[in-house]
Design an enzyme around this catalytic site. Structure first.
Site, PDB file in Angstrom:
ATOM      1  N   SER A 189     -27.835  11.634  -1.568  1.00  0.00           N
ATOM      2  CA  SER A 189     -28.743  11.823  -1.123  1.00  0.00           C
ATOM      3  C   SER A 189     -28.840   9.970  -0.855  1.00  0.00           C
ATOM      4  CB  SER A 189     -30.218  12.426  -1.647  1.00  0.00           C
ATOM      5  OG  SER A 189     -30.354  12.775  -2.461  1.00  0.00           O
ATOM      6  N   GLY A 201     -31.636  15.135  -5.324  1.00  0.00           N
ATOM      7  CA  GLY A 201     -31.240  14.761  -6.722  1.00  0.00           C
ATOM      8  C   GLY A 201     -30.622  16.538  -7.093  1.00  0.00           C
ATOM      9  N   GLU A 226     -14.209  12.392 -11.364  1.00  0.00           N
ATOM     10  CA  GLU A 226     -15.659  11.905 -11.739  1.00  0.00           C
ATOM     11  C   GLU A 226     -15.336  10.948 -13.015  1.00  0.00           C
ATOM     12  OE1 GLU A 226     -18.100  12.518  -9.054  1.00  0.00           O
ATOM     13  OE2 GLU A 226     -17.423  14.621  -9.461  1.00  0.00           O
ATOM     14  N   ASP A 264     -14.795   6.232 -10.602  1.00  0.00           N
ATOM     15  CA  ASP A 264     -14.763   5.253  -9.824  1.00  0.00           C
ATOM     16  C   ASP A 264     -15.222   3.846 -10.637  1.00  0.00           C
ATOM     17  OD1 ASP A 264     -17.523   5.371  -9.978  1.00  0.00           O
ATOM     18  OD2 ASP A 264     -18.095   5.738  -8.287  1.00  0.00           O
ATOM     19  N   ASP A 285     -20.097   6.759  -3.948  1.00  0.00           N
ATOM     20  CA  ASP A 285     -21.091   7.939  -2.887  1.00  0.00           C
ATOM     21  C   ASP A 285     -20.859   6.422  -1.328  1.00  0.00           C
ATOM     22  OD1 ASP A 285     -21.116   9.199  -5.160  1.00  0.00           O
ATOM     23  OD2 ASP A 285     -23.149   8.534  -5.391  1.00  0.00           O
TER      24      ASP A 285
HETATM   25  C1  GLA Z   1     -22.585   9.128  -9.427  1.00  0.00           C
HETATM   26  C2  GLA Z   1     -22.266   7.085  -8.942  1.00  0.00           C
HETATM   27  C3  GLA Z   1     -21.011   7.432  -8.521  1.00  0.00           C
HETATM   28  C4  GLA Z   1     -19.860   7.637  -9.439  1.00  0.00           C
HETATM   29  C5  GLA Z   1     -20.086   9.186 -10.347  1.00  0.00           C
HETATM   30  C6  GLA Z   1     -19.389   9.708 -10.864  1.00  0.00           C
HETATM   31  O1  GLA Z   1     -22.487   9.925  -8.495  1.00  0.00           O
HETATM   32  O2  GLA Z   1     -22.995   7.830  -8.062  1.00  0.00           O
HETATM   33  O3  GLA Z   1     -20.212   6.040  -8.346  1.00  0.00           O
HETATM   34  O4  GLA Z   1     -20.157   7.459 -10.813  1.00  0.00           O
HETATM   35  O5  GLA Z   1     -21.976   9.668 -10.216  1.00  0.00           O
HETATM   36  O6  GLA Z   1     -18.750   9.990 -10.740  1.00  0.00           O
END
Ligand code: GLA
Length: 389
Positions: A131, A126, A37, A40, A176
Protein backbone atom coordinates in the site's frame (compact mmCIF):
# COMPACT_ATOMS: atom_id res chain seq x y z
CA UNK A 1 -14.75 -1.31 -8.11
CA UNK A 2 -12.67 -1.52 -11.29
CA UNK A 3 -10.23 1.24 -12.16
CA UNK A 4 -12.72 3.28 -14.20
CA UNK A 5 -15.33 3.10 -11.43
CA UNK A 6 -12.70 4.09 -8.89
CA UNK A 7 -11.70 7.05 -11.04
CA UNK A 8 -15.34 8.21 -11.14
CA UNK A 9 -15.66 7.74 -7.42
CA UNK A 10 -12.54 9.72 -6.52
CA UNK A 11 -13.49 12.45 -9.01
CA UNK A 12 -16.89 12.76 -7.31
CA UNK A 13 -15.17 12.92 -3.91
CA UNK A 14 -12.85 15.65 -5.23
CA UNK A 15 -15.86 17.59 -6.52
CA UNK A 16 -17.63 17.28 -3.15
CA UNK A 17 -14.61 18.38 -1.15
CA UNK A 18 -13.18 21.15 -3.34
CA UNK A 19 -16.32 22.25 -5.21
CA UNK A 20 -15.00 21.73 -8.74
CA UNK A 21 -13.98 18.92 -11.08
CA UNK A 22 -10.42 17.54 -11.01
CA UNK A 23 -8.05 18.18 -13.86
CA UNK A 24 -5.92 15.07 -13.36
CA UNK A 25 -6.67 11.54 -12.20
CA UNK A 26 -3.79 9.10 -11.68
CA UNK A 27 -3.45 5.64 -10.17
CA UNK A 28 -0.75 3.19 -9.10
CA UNK A 29 -1.35 -0.44 -8.12
CA UNK A 30 -0.37 -2.54 -5.13
CA UNK A 31 1.38 -5.83 -5.81
CA UNK A 32 1.53 -9.44 -4.90
CA UNK A 33 4.87 -11.18 -5.09
CA UNK A 34 4.48 -14.62 -6.65
CA UNK A 35 7.97 -15.70 -5.53
CA UNK A 36 11.36 -14.18 -4.66
CA UNK A 37 10.94 -13.03 -1.07
CA UNK A 38 13.60 -11.08 0.80
CA UNK A 39 15.85 -11.42 -2.23
CA UNK A 40 15.63 -7.87 -3.59
CA UNK A 41 18.05 -6.35 -1.08
CA UNK A 42 20.40 -9.26 -1.73
CA UNK A 43 20.76 -8.33 -5.43
CA UNK A 44 18.59 -11.34 -6.35
CA UNK A 45 15.51 -11.95 -8.49
CA UNK A 46 11.87 -11.22 -7.68
CA UNK A 47 8.70 -12.13 -9.58
CA UNK A 48 5.82 -9.87 -8.57
CA UNK A 49 2.70 -8.74 -10.39
CA UNK A 50 0.62 -5.60 -10.02
CA UNK A 51 -2.87 -6.29 -8.64
CA UNK A 52 -6.23 -4.73 -9.36
CA UNK A 53 -6.06 -2.70 -6.14
CA UNK A 54 -4.92 0.90 -6.43
CA UNK A 55 -3.91 4.14 -4.81
CA UNK A 56 -5.75 6.75 -6.84
CA UNK A 57 -5.57 10.55 -6.81
CA UNK A 58 -7.73 13.26 -8.35
CA UNK A 59 -6.19 16.73 -8.43
CA UNK A 60 -6.28 20.28 -9.73
CA UNK A 61 -4.11 23.37 -9.40
CA UNK A 62 -4.80 24.92 -5.98
CA UNK A 63 -6.35 28.33 -5.59
CA UNK A 64 -3.86 29.24 -2.84
CA UNK A 65 -0.16 29.17 -3.78
CA UNK A 66 2.68 27.27 -2.13
CA UNK A 67 0.79 24.30 -0.69
CA UNK A 68 -0.29 20.83 -1.66
CA UNK A 69 -3.44 19.82 0.16
CA UNK A 70 -4.19 16.10 0.22
CA UNK A 71 -7.62 14.92 1.33
CA UNK A 72 -7.95 11.25 2.28
CA UNK A 73 -11.49 10.43 1.15
CA UNK A 74 -11.68 7.25 3.21
CA UNK A 75 -10.62 8.52 6.63
CA UNK A 76 -11.82 12.09 5.98
CA UNK A 77 -8.50 13.58 6.99
CA UNK A 78 -6.30 16.15 5.25
CA UNK A 79 -2.59 16.84 5.04
CA UNK A 80 -1.32 20.30 4.19
CA UNK A 81 2.17 20.27 2.77
CA UNK A 82 4.26 23.44 2.26
CA UNK A 83 6.11 23.14 -1.02
CA UNK A 84 7.91 26.49 -1.30
CA UNK A 85 10.62 25.24 1.12
CA UNK A 86 12.23 21.77 1.13
CA UNK A 87 9.49 19.31 2.08
CA UNK A 88 10.13 17.59 5.42
CA UNK A 89 8.47 14.91 7.52
CA UNK A 90 5.17 15.82 9.13
CA UNK A 91 1.71 14.70 10.08
CA UNK A 92 -0.54 12.83 9.60
CA UNK A 93 1.78 9.83 9.46
CA UNK A 94 0.52 8.59 6.08
CA UNK A 95 1.45 11.91 4.51
CA UNK A 96 5.13 11.00 4.90
CA UNK A 97 4.94 8.62 1.94
CA UNK A 98 3.70 11.57 -0.13
CA UNK A 99 6.11 14.06 1.43
CA UNK A 100 9.06 11.77 0.71
CA UNK A 101 8.18 11.67 -2.99
CA UNK A 102 7.67 15.43 -3.16
CA UNK A 103 11.09 15.92 -1.58
CA UNK A 104 12.53 13.55 -4.19
CA UNK A 105 11.17 15.74 -7.00
CA UNK A 106 12.60 18.84 -5.30
CA UNK A 107 15.99 17.11 -5.17
CA UNK A 108 15.73 16.69 -8.93
CA UNK A 109 15.27 20.44 -9.24
CA UNK A 110 11.52 20.35 -9.87
CA UNK A 111 9.49 23.31 -8.62
CA UNK A 112 6.37 21.76 -7.19
CA UNK A 113 3.02 23.21 -8.22
CA UNK A 114 0.38 24.08 -5.61
CA UNK A 115 -2.27 21.37 -5.78
CA UNK A 116 -5.56 20.28 -4.31
CA UNK A 117 -5.68 16.49 -4.17
CA UNK A 118 -8.26 13.89 -3.13
CA UNK A 119 -7.08 10.33 -2.70
CA UNK A 120 -8.36 6.86 -2.05
CA UNK A 121 -6.61 3.53 -1.74
CA UNK A 122 -8.12 0.09 -2.24
CA UNK A 123 -4.83 -1.62 -1.37
CA UNK A 124 -5.38 -3.06 2.14
CA UNK A 125 -3.22 -1.15 4.63
CA UNK A 126 -0.53 -3.16 6.39
CA UNK A 127 -1.53 -6.22 4.39
CA UNK A 128 1.81 -6.81 2.73
CA UNK A 129 0.44 -5.75 -0.68
CA UNK A 130 2.56 -2.61 -0.92
CA UNK A 131 0.00 0.00 0.00
CA UNK A 132 2.86 2.39 0.72
CA UNK A 133 4.62 1.83 -2.62
CA UNK A 134 1.28 2.36 -4.39
CA UNK A 135 0.84 5.68 -2.60
CA UNK A 136 4.41 6.76 -3.37
CA UNK A 137 4.26 5.83 -7.05
CA UNK A 138 0.79 7.38 -7.35
CA UNK A 139 2.17 10.65 -5.94
CA UNK A 140 5.10 10.56 -8.37
CA UNK A 141 2.68 9.95 -11.25
CA UNK A 142 0.58 12.91 -10.16
CA UNK A 143 3.62 15.21 -10.16
CA UNK A 144 4.52 13.93 -13.63
CA UNK A 145 0.99 14.72 -14.84
CA UNK A 146 0.84 18.12 -13.16
CA UNK A 147 4.27 19.25 -14.38
CA UNK A 148 3.78 17.67 -17.82
CA UNK A 149 7.19 15.98 -17.48
CA UNK A 150 7.41 12.22 -17.33
CA UNK A 151 10.49 10.74 -15.73
CA UNK A 152 12.10 7.43 -16.58
CA UNK A 153 10.03 4.72 -14.81
CA UNK A 154 13.13 3.19 -13.23
CA UNK A 155 14.18 6.56 -11.81
CA UNK A 156 10.63 7.04 -10.63
CA UNK A 157 10.70 3.71 -8.78
CA UNK A 158 14.04 4.61 -7.18
CA UNK A 159 12.73 8.02 -6.14
CA UNK A 160 9.74 6.32 -4.49
CA UNK A 161 12.02 3.79 -2.76
CA UNK A 162 14.14 6.64 -1.36
CA UNK A 163 10.96 8.20 0.04
CA UNK A 164 10.27 4.97 1.91
CA UNK A 165 13.84 4.89 3.27
CA UNK A 166 14.10 8.52 4.29
CA UNK A 167 10.54 9.41 5.25
CA UNK A 168 9.06 6.11 6.50
CA UNK A 169 12.25 4.65 7.96
CA UNK A 170 11.90 1.27 6.22
CA UNK A 171 15.11 0.12 4.50
CA UNK A 172 13.13 -1.70 1.79
CA UNK A 173 14.47 -3.15 -1.44
CA UNK A 174 13.35 -2.10 -4.91
CA UNK A 175 10.64 -4.66 -5.68
CA UNK A 176 7.47 -2.88 -4.59
CA UNK A 177 8.09 0.47 -6.24
CA UNK A 178 9.36 -1.19 -9.42
CA UNK A 179 6.29 -3.34 -9.95
CA UNK A 180 3.93 -0.47 -9.11
CA UNK A 181 5.67 1.74 -11.67
CA UNK A 182 6.46 -0.87 -14.34
CA UNK A 183 3.74 -3.53 -14.11
CA UNK A 184 2.06 -4.61 -17.33
CA UNK A 185 -1.42 -6.08 -17.71
CA UNK A 186 -1.36 -9.87 -18.14
CA UNK A 187 2.29 -10.15 -17.08
CA UNK A 188 4.47 -10.88 -14.11
CA UNK A 189 7.69 -8.91 -13.84
CA UNK A 190 10.93 -10.84 -13.46
CA UNK A 191 13.28 -8.26 -12.02
CA UNK A 192 17.00 -8.70 -11.60
CA UNK A 193 17.56 -6.48 -8.60
CA UNK A 194 21.28 -6.22 -9.30
CA UNK A 195 21.21 -5.02 -12.89
CA UNK A 196 17.61 -3.71 -12.66
CA UNK A 197 16.94 -5.52 -15.90
CA UNK A 198 13.28 -6.44 -16.20
CA UNK A 199 11.55 -9.13 -18.18
CA UNK A 200 7.81 -9.37 -18.65
CA UNK A 201 6.61 -12.93 -18.15
CA UNK A 202 3.17 -13.48 -19.71
CA UNK A 203 0.60 -14.99 -17.36
CA UNK A 204 -2.52 -15.24 -19.43
CA UNK A 205 -3.40 -18.95 -19.24
CA UNK A 206 -7.13 -18.80 -18.44
CA UNK A 207 -6.99 -22.15 -16.65
CA UNK A 208 -5.09 -20.73 -13.65
CA UNK A 209 -5.67 -17.87 -11.23
CA UNK A 210 -3.81 -16.22 -8.40
CA UNK A 211 -5.66 -15.86 -5.13
CA UNK A 212 -4.65 -13.34 -2.52
CA UNK A 213 -5.57 -14.40 1.00
CA UNK A 214 -5.33 -11.65 3.59
CA UNK A 215 -4.95 -13.11 7.10
CA UNK A 216 -6.10 -9.75 8.44
CA UNK A 217 -3.23 -9.92 10.91
CA UNK A 218 -0.93 -6.92 11.00
CA UNK A 219 2.31 -7.39 12.83
CA UNK A 220 3.78 -4.12 14.02
CA UNK A 221 7.16 -5.79 14.58
CA UNK A 222 7.65 -5.80 10.83
CA UNK A 223 10.02 -2.97 10.11
CA UNK A 224 12.48 -3.59 12.99
CA UNK A 225 12.70 -7.27 12.13
CA UNK A 226 13.06 -6.37 8.45
CA UNK A 227 16.15 -4.26 9.15
CA UNK A 228 17.53 -7.10 11.29
CA UNK A 229 17.15 -9.59 8.41
CA UNK A 230 18.95 -7.22 6.08
CA UNK A 231 21.84 -6.89 8.52
CA UNK A 232 22.06 -10.69 8.92
CA UNK A 233 22.26 -11.11 5.14
CA UNK A 234 25.04 -8.53 4.94
CA UNK A 235 26.89 -10.35 7.70
CA UNK A 236 26.56 -13.65 5.81
CA UNK A 237 27.85 -12.10 2.58
CA UNK A 238 30.81 -10.59 4.40
CA UNK A 239 31.82 -13.87 6.00
CA UNK A 240 31.40 -15.69 2.68
CA UNK A 241 33.59 -13.06 1.03
CA UNK A 242 31.02 -12.09 -1.61
CA UNK A 243 29.55 -8.72 -2.52
CA UNK A 244 26.03 -9.94 -1.80
CA UNK A 245 24.26 -13.28 -1.31
CA UNK A 246 23.44 -13.21 -5.04
CA UNK A 247 27.05 -14.24 -5.60
CA UNK A 248 27.02 -17.19 -3.19
CA UNK A 249 26.26 -20.81 -4.14
CA UNK A 250 24.70 -23.46 -1.87
CA UNK A 251 28.08 -25.24 -1.96
CA UNK A 252 29.97 -22.18 -0.78
CA UNK A 253 27.51 -21.77 2.06
CA UNK A 254 27.88 -25.38 3.20
CA UNK A 255 31.68 -25.09 3.17
CA UNK A 256 31.56 -21.92 5.28
CA UNK A 257 28.91 -23.27 7.67
CA UNK A 258 31.26 -23.40 10.65
CA UNK A 259 32.12 -19.72 10.32
CA UNK A 260 28.52 -18.50 10.49
CA UNK A 261 26.22 -18.42 13.49
CA UNK A 262 23.38 -20.92 13.17
CA UNK A 263 20.85 -18.12 12.61
CA UNK A 264 22.91 -16.30 9.97
CA UNK A 265 23.51 -19.61 8.20
CA UNK A 266 19.76 -20.23 7.96
CA UNK A 267 19.07 -16.70 6.73
CA UNK A 268 21.62 -17.18 3.94
CA UNK A 269 20.23 -20.62 3.09
CA UNK A 270 16.81 -19.09 2.48
CA UNK A 271 18.11 -16.28 0.31
CA UNK A 272 20.41 -18.41 -1.84
CA UNK A 273 17.69 -21.03 -2.33
CA UNK A 274 14.99 -18.44 -3.00
CA UNK A 275 16.98 -16.73 -5.76
CA UNK A 276 17.26 -20.10 -7.50
CA UNK A 277 13.58 -20.90 -6.92
CA UNK A 278 12.58 -17.58 -8.48
CA UNK A 279 14.36 -18.11 -11.78
CA UNK A 280 13.01 -21.67 -11.90
CA UNK A 281 9.50 -20.44 -11.23
CA UNK A 282 9.81 -17.94 -14.10
CA UNK A 283 10.78 -20.83 -16.39
CA UNK A 284 7.81 -22.82 -15.07
CA UNK A 285 5.43 -19.96 -15.79
CA UNK A 286 6.79 -19.46 -19.30
CA UNK A 287 6.13 -23.17 -19.92
CA UNK A 288 2.74 -23.15 -18.14
CA UNK A 289 4.18 -25.83 -15.89
CA UNK A 290 1.89 -25.00 -12.97
CA UNK A 291 2.63 -28.03 -10.76
CA UNK A 292 6.34 -27.09 -10.75
CA UNK A 293 5.58 -23.48 -9.91
CA UNK A 294 3.34 -24.70 -7.08
CA UNK A 295 6.05 -26.90 -5.57
CA UNK A 296 8.46 -23.94 -5.65
CA UNK A 297 5.90 -21.75 -3.87
CA UNK A 298 5.50 -24.27 -1.04
CA UNK A 299 9.29 -24.58 -0.75
CA UNK A 300 9.56 -20.81 -0.58
CA UNK A 301 7.06 -20.71 2.26
CA UNK A 302 8.83 -23.43 4.22
CA UNK A 303 12.14 -21.56 3.97
CA UNK A 304 10.55 -18.25 4.97
CA UNK A 305 8.91 -19.97 7.94
CA UNK A 306 11.81 -22.12 9.16
CA UNK A 307 15.00 -20.45 7.97
CA UNK A 308 14.12 -16.80 7.55
CA UNK A 309 11.52 -16.73 10.34
CA UNK A 310 9.30 -14.03 8.89
CA UNK A 311 6.06 -16.00 8.82
CA UNK A 312 3.51 -16.18 11.62
CA UNK A 313 0.93 -18.65 12.86
CA UNK A 314 -1.90 -17.30 10.71
CA UNK A 315 0.12 -17.34 7.47
CA UNK A 316 1.17 -20.92 8.24
CA UNK A 317 -2.46 -21.88 8.88
CA UNK A 318 -3.45 -20.59 5.41
CA UNK A 319 -0.65 -22.51 3.71
CA UNK A 320 -1.55 -25.68 5.65
CA UNK A 321 -5.18 -25.38 4.56
CA UNK A 322 -4.11 -24.82 0.94
CA UNK A 323 -1.86 -27.88 1.13
CA UNK A 324 -4.68 -29.97 2.56
CA UNK A 325 -6.94 -28.96 -0.34
CA UNK A 326 -4.08 -29.99 -2.61
CA UNK A 327 -3.91 -30.51 -6.31
CA UNK A 328 -7.04 -32.68 -6.22
CA UNK A 329 -8.98 -29.65 -5.00
CA UNK A 330 -7.29 -27.30 -7.47
CA UNK A 331 -4.42 -25.77 -5.46
CA UNK A 332 -0.99 -25.89 -7.11
CA UNK A 333 0.89 -23.97 -4.46
CA UNK A 334 0.67 -21.33 -1.74
CA UNK A 335 3.06 -19.16 0.24
CA UNK A 336 3.23 -16.04 2.33
CA UNK A 337 3.93 -12.95 0.23
CA UNK A 338 5.64 -9.65 1.02
CA UNK A 339 7.72 -8.77 4.05
CA UNK A 340 5.90 -11.17 6.40
CA UNK A 341 4.97 -11.09 10.10
CA UNK A 342 1.31 -11.03 9.02
CA UNK A 343 -0.37 -9.81 5.87
CA UNK A 344 -1.18 -12.03 2.91
CA UNK A 345 -0.61 -15.37 1.26
CA UNK A 346 -0.70 -15.95 -2.48
CA UNK A 347 -2.03 -19.18 -3.95
CA UNK A 348 -1.78 -20.49 -7.50
CA UNK A 349 -5.03 -22.33 -8.23
CA UNK A 350 -7.12 -23.81 -11.01
CA UNK A 351 -9.42 -21.07 -12.29
CA UNK A 352 -12.52 -23.28 -12.25
CA UNK A 353 -11.96 -24.08 -8.57
CA UNK A 354 -11.59 -20.47 -7.34
CA UNK A 355 -15.01 -20.30 -5.65
CA UNK A 356 -14.74 -23.66 -3.91
CA UNK A 357 -11.18 -22.93 -2.73
CA UNK A 358 -12.13 -19.46 -1.50
CA UNK A 359 -15.00 -20.87 0.57
CA UNK A 360 -12.93 -23.69 1.99
CA UNK A 361 -9.99 -21.47 3.01
CA UNK A 362 -12.32 -18.85 4.51
CA UNK A 363 -14.24 -21.45 6.56
CA UNK A 364 -11.21 -23.41 7.78
CA UNK A 365 -9.21 -20.27 8.56
CA UNK A 366 -12.08 -18.88 10.62
CA UNK A 367 -12.46 -22.19 12.45
CA UNK A 368 -8.75 -22.37 13.26
CA UNK A 369 -8.01 -18.74 14.13
CA UNK A 370 -11.36 -17.08 14.85
CA UNK A 371 -10.45 -14.43 12.23
CA UNK A 372 -12.24 -13.59 8.98
CA UNK A 373 -9.83 -13.72 6.05
CA UNK A 374 -10.33 -11.45 3.03
CA UNK A 375 -9.79 -13.39 -0.19
CA UNK A 376 -9.76 -12.15 -3.76
CA UNK A 377 -8.48 -13.20 -7.16
CA UNK A 378 -6.56 -10.72 -9.28
CA UNK A 379 -5.31 -10.79 -12.85
CA UNK A 380 -1.91 -9.17 -13.37
CA UNK A 381 -2.72 -5.47 -13.68
CA UNK A 382 -1.02 -2.52 -15.36
CA UNK A 383 1.43 -0.30 -13.50
CA UNK A 384 0.97 3.39 -12.75
CA UNK A 385 -1.26 5.26 -15.20
CA UNK A 386 -2.53 8.74 -15.90
CA UNK A 387 -6.27 8.22 -16.32
CA UNK A 388 -7.14 11.85 -16.97
CA UNK A 389 -5.03 14.84 -17.93
C1 GLA B 1 8.88 -5.60 1.61
C2 GLA B 1 9.92 -4.68 0.97
C3 GLA B 1 10.44 -5.27 -0.34
C4 GLA B 1 10.90 -6.71 -0.16
C5 GLA B 1 9.84 -7.53 0.58
C6 GLA B 1 10.31 -8.91 0.91
O1 GLA B 1 7.75 -5.65 0.81
O2 GLA B 1 9.36 -3.41 0.73
O3 GLA B 1 11.48 -4.47 -0.83
O4 GLA B 1 12.13 -6.78 0.50
O5 GLA B 1 9.42 -6.91 1.78
O6 GLA B 1 10.52 -9.65 -0.24
Amino acid sequence: MNLQELAHHVAAEFQKHYGRAPRWIVAAPGRVNVIGEHTDYNDGFVLPMAIERYAIMAADVAAAPGKISVYDTQFKQSALIEVTAPVSKGSPKWSNFIRGVLAGFQNRGVTLPALDVAFLSTVPLGGGLSSSAALEVCTATLIEAATGKAIDPIEKALLAQKAEHDFAGVPCGIMDQFISALGREGHLLLLDCRTRKTELVPMSDPSVALLVINTNVKHELGSGEYAKRRAECEEAAKILGVKSLRDATPDQLEKAKGKLSEVVYRRARHVIGEIERTTHAAEGIRASNWPTVGVLMYASHAALRDDYEVSCKELDVVVDIAESIGLAGGVYGCRMTGGGFGGCCVALVKADAVDAITQKIAADYKAKTGIDAAIFASRPAAGATIIKG
